[in-house]
Write an enzyme that holds these catalytic residues in place. Structure first.
Site, PDB file in Angstrom:
ATOM      1  N   SER A 620       7.120   0.071   4.969  1.00 42.39           N
ATOM      2  CA  SER A 620       6.601  -0.846   3.967  1.00 42.39           C
ATOM      3  C   SER A 620       5.908  -1.971   4.713  1.00 42.39           C
ATOM      4  CB  SER A 620       7.749  -1.383   3.118  1.00 42.39           C
ATOM      5  OG  SER A 620       7.261  -2.367   2.254  1.00 42.39           O
ATOM      6  N   ARG A 621       4.593  -2.096   4.490  1.00 40.68           N
ATOM      7  CA  ARG A 621       3.843  -3.032   5.340  1.00 40.68           C
ATOM      8  C   ARG A 621       3.952  -4.481   4.878  1.00 40.68           C
ATOM      9  NH1 ARG A 621      -0.068   1.234   4.795  1.00 40.68           N
ATOM     10  NH2 ARG A 621       0.414   2.716   6.422  1.00 40.68           N
ATOM     11  N   VAL A 622       4.176  -4.682   3.601  1.00 41.66           N
ATOM     12  CA  VAL A 622       4.244  -6.077   3.132  1.00 41.66           C
ATOM     13  C   VAL A 622       5.585  -6.419   2.485  1.00 41.66           C
ATOM     14  CG1 VAL A 622       1.760  -6.313   2.785  1.00 41.66           C
ATOM     15  CG2 VAL A 622       3.170  -5.505   0.909  1.00 41.66           C
TER      16      VAL A 622
END
Lengths: 758, 139
Positions: A620-622
């Site tokens: 999950s990048r953010v």
């Protein structure tokens, strides 16, 4: 007396006394020399023994006294404890009864609400059916009446009136002006039910001449089916002031009204009294060819890309390609009645769907039409299916968590409101389950959920809707269903429809979760359309703009800033892979568009790890910024332990002689894997997740049997809520735990573990 | 010549007995009695402690039993509460379903009568409505 005298003699005799003294001295010397130490030691030993005995006796006496006193306290404490246990049980039972009563009341209310809604829908449906049954007959009767002698005089006045109105409204379209610029003549055709007066024709010619600078050709024809009035066709534009058109328009307007109210005869009377008598002005085209739901139309010169067009039988289409001499449109529905030469009319509106809060709880098709048999939608709002994504200025950073209730996701791949998180995996690996569980967990969190089913079986969608309804999730849910048997255009449009519905709510400041299930089928439907539209195929036969197809859809998910209402739309697109290949065309495209992915692995699923999330490939990048603080404190350790376990597990298969550290790491990994397993429709609160993960991280589960982990976790989390409700509330509210609270949590788990073992 | 002096022997024996008598009377008896008392006291203390410990264990057992009984009773209360809550929830749901069915029956009835009455009314006013539409369109 004699004895006494002898004794005196003996004692008084000097030598005897002397020897007695010497004897005594010798005896004393030997006694002191050899017996003193022994005697002193013996006496001292005895003294110490006695002293010890006395001390012990004293201690025993005191202990007995203390025990006696303690007994009283113990008894009192025990009585108090028993009272507390019973009191707590009564309170807990009462709370549980109240909660159950609340839930059952809410459920009953929901049943009642649905019943009322169904009753209302039935009434509306009856009204619509009656209206439709009578409309045709009424229009037919009116048509017959209008043909009669009674209206002959009024009919004869209509052409002149039409010309007068035309003088005000006639305006050349851009395509007409272009033709004039190119030096072409505009073709005009005037249709009338009766022969026209020459003066009227001259007036019309003068009007046309003025508009076209004399470059036109006018043709007239008799068409008795018009009943009265005139119809002028200037190239593709039709000005229709005939009675036939007006009757048809009344019918269409009535058909568009989905909720007729009150007495039906009054309803008709009211609608007829406001029926428009102005000539209609629209552009038309003619169906040139039709194949596989794609229609090539001649005409519609000024049509817009994405505009809705309407066919004779009421079927709608959407313009996809505009070419030099023709227009290609996709047909949104059953096209069996469309034939070559059929008339197509512009609507001058790009594709729009109904939107609004009224859609919540409903199941609609790809065009926003209800398909749940609960009557028409009571919304007047519409929104274009295609609209630009929010700009950078309107957005803000993703910072609020969207709690899924699934331990593995919330801990390892957290999702924030406004994020786009892809769920990817082979068929039958639990992709839809994750999405549905996430929807179910949004209950009471002020999040509207939209589930867009693209190319799903009807039975699957019905099952999901039934489950959502059963769990009370339809109270905040909209289902957009483009079923597998629908034509490709419906599958193509469905996600945009869902996005438009979500976007409307987002701009109203609401939080929305939208699930696209799934985008691989969407891409396949678009490929089908593109190939039929003769667009050049690219990789895997997908058209060149397949990336744009998904990027423009997913970019619409956003977290808006306060100036724009502060709403958000979180997207959970689903993509199906073939044999776990995430490097295929569509998966790589969507992975690059989204802010992370949850990768589900078939092997894990088959070995009983459900949800079958591959922690290594999922990211999950953010979401990390949006993760609840307490979760963030402990989740990183979990991720490391799992990674270590994965590495060691493959390593350990080569040999059994492992050192203690490796054995411990493997054991911890097994417990964590077991902990992250979760049943369907069983969402957890943040506190439940944090307490369980903390217990595993701290090694409290290491000495348990693997089968005991789930039971331990369930009871521990219940225990935590019971014993430390404030701590749990702090965690649920997203606060960070300080050292004191961590210590409290630790002692709580230790206390529980003692009970658990007992 | 070495001889036994009877008188001296007797005197010595007599003095020994006198000494023994006096020692027994004044020293041995009080000392033995004191030791016995002390031993008794020590044993009494130990016995007291043993009894207290026994009582403590017994009390603990009793308290544990009482606690177990309370826990059992608490569990019964919870189970009973849950059962009652479930029964109540089932009753509420059944009632809601019954009411929903009744609402739907009423709605169906209403729809039927609406259809009949509406159909009849439209049939009566059909000519009038068509006329009104024709008048409107042909103003």
């Amino acid at each position: 007396m004699e004895l006494w005298n002898s004794f005196v003699d003996f004692m008084t005799s000097g030598w005897n006394f002397f020897f007695a003294l010497v004897n005594f001295a010798i005896l004393a010397f030997f006694l002191v020399k050899f017996g003193k130490k022994i005697a002193v030691n013996t006496i001292e030993g005895n003294r110490q023994k006695i002293s010890r005995e006395l001390d012990e006796a004293k201690a025993a006496e005191e202990n007995a006294k203390h025990i006696t006193e303690t007994l009283v306290d113990m008894d009192a404490e025990n009585r108090s404890q028993c009272r507390d246990i019973l009191e707590q049980a009564r309170e807990s039972s009462l709370r549980s009864a109240e909660r159950s009563a609340q839930l059952s009341c809410a459920h009953a209310e929901s049943i009642d609400r649905e019943a009322r809604q169904d009753a209302l829908s039935l009434r509306q449906q009856t009204m619509v059916e009656m209206r439709d049954e009578n409309t045709e007959a009424l229009l037919k009767d009116a048509g017959e009446l209008l043909k009669g002698e009674h209206y002959a005089q009024r009919r004869s006045a209509m052409p002149e009136h039409f010309i007068e109105q035309l003088e005000e409204t006639l305006e050349l379209t851009d395509s007409d002006r272009a033709k004039l610029r190119w030096g072409e003549k505009l073709r005009a055709k005037l249709s009338s039910p009766e022969t026209l007066d020459g003066e009227l024709i001259q007036r019309l010619e003068a009007l046309l001449s003025r508009e076209t600078e004399g470059r036109f050709s006018l043709e007239t024809e008799l068409d008795p089916s018009l009943i009265g009035g005139l119809r002028l066709r200037l190239e593709d534009t039709v000005y229709d002031g005939s009675l036939k058109f007006m009757l048809q328009r009344v019918g269409e307007e009535l058909e568009e009204d989905e909720s007729p109210e009150g007495d039906l005869s009054e309803y008709f009377q009211n609608r007829f009294s406001v029926a428009s008598t102005r000539p209609g002005c629209f552009q038309t085209g003619v169906v040139e060819s039709l194949a596989d739901g794609i229609c090539r139309i001649n005409g519609l010169s000024d049509v817009m890309a994405g505009e809705m067009v309407r066919f004779d039988n009421g079927l709608q289409g959407m313009v996809m390609d505009i070419e030099k001499n023709s227009v290609s449109a996709v047909l949104l529905g059953n096209y069996e009645e469309i034939h070559e030469g059929a008339q197509v009319r512009r609507t001058s509106k790009v594709m729009e769907v109904p939107v609004g809060e009224e859609l919540i709880g409903r199941v609609v098709d790809g065009l926003g039409r209800p398909v749940d048999g609960r009557g028409p939608l009571r919304t007047t709002q519409t929104r274009p299916v295609e609209s630009p994504a929010p700009t950078i200025i309107a957005r803000k950073h993703v910072s609020v968590p969207l709690h899924t209730g699934i331990k593995a996701i919330d801990a390892l791949v957290p999702i924030g409101r406004g994020q786009r998180e892809l769920i990817i995996g082979d068929r039958k690996t639990g992709k839809t389950s994750i999405a549905v569980d996430t929807i179910i967990n949004q209950k009471g969190k002020d999040v509207v959920c939209i589930y867009v089913a693209i190319g799903q079986k009807e039975s699957t969608v019905a099952g999901i809707v039934a489950k959502l309804r059963e769990l009370g999730a339809m109270d905040y849910c909209i289902v957009v269903s483009a079923k597998a048997s629908d034509p490709a255009p419906m599958l193509y449009i469905a996600p945009y429809t869902g996005a438009a519905m979500g976007e409307y709510l987002m701009y109203k400041g609401r939080h929305v979760l939208i699930v696209y299930d799934d985008l691989s089928r969407h891409a396949v439907a678009y490929r089908e359309l593109s190939l039929l539209l003769h667009r050049p195929p690219g990789r895997e036969a997908y058209p060149g703009d397949v990336f744009y197809l998904h990027s423009r859809l997913l970019e619409r998910a956003a977290c808006l800033n306060e100036e724009n209402g502060g709403g958000s739309m979180t997207a959970l697109p689903i993509v199906e892979t073939q044999a776990g290949d995430i490097s295929a065309y569509i998966p790589t495209n969507v992975i690059s568009i989204t802010d992370g992915q949850i990768f589900l692995e078939e092997g894990l699923f088959n070995s009983g790890v459900r949800p079958a999330i591959n922690a290594g490939l999922s990211v999950s990048r953010v979401g990390g910024d949006a993760q609840p603080k307490a979760m963030k404190q402990f989740a990183s350790r979990l991720r490391m332990d799992l990674a270590q376990h994965r590495e060691l597990e493959s390593f350990s298969q080569f040999g059994s002689d492992l050192d203690k550290a490796t054995r411990d790491a493997l054991n911890r990994g097994r417990k964590l894997t077991e902990l992250l397993k979760q049943k369907r429709f069983d969402p957890r609160t943040v506190a439940q997740e944090v307490v369980a993960i903390f217990a595993a991280n701290e090694g409290y589960m290491d000495d348990l049997e693997t089968e005991q982990v789930s039971e331990f976790e369930r009871r521990l989390t219940d225990y935590a809520y019971e014993k430390a409700p404030e701590l749990c509330r702090d965690i649920d509210e997203g606060r960070k735990l300080d050292q004191e609270q961590i210590q409290e949590l630790r002692s709580l788990i230790e206390e529980f573990k003692g009970d658990f073992r007992a | 010549m070495l001889t036994i002096n009877i008188s001296e022997l007797l005197l010595t024996i007599l003095s020994f007995f006198v000494l023994m008598f006096l020692l027994n009377k004044l020293l041995f008896k009080p000392v033995i009695s004191f030791r016995a008392q002390r031993q008794k006291r020590v044993e009494g203390c130990h016995e007291q402690e043993r009894q207290a410990e026994e009582k403590l264990a017994e009390t603990r057992r009793e308290l544990d039993e009482r606690r177990a009984l309370s826990l059992k009773e608490a569990e019964n209360i919870l189970v009973q509460g849950r059962t009652q809550a479930q029964a109540e929830a089932d009753r509420t749901t059944r009632q809601a379903h019954a009411e929903a069915e009744s609402t739907m029956r009423r709605a169906e009835e209403e729809a039927r009568s609406l259809r009949e009455a509406g159909g009849k009314a439209i049939e009566e006013k059909r000519r009038q409505l068509a006329q009104s539409l024709a008048d409107r369109l042909c103003r």
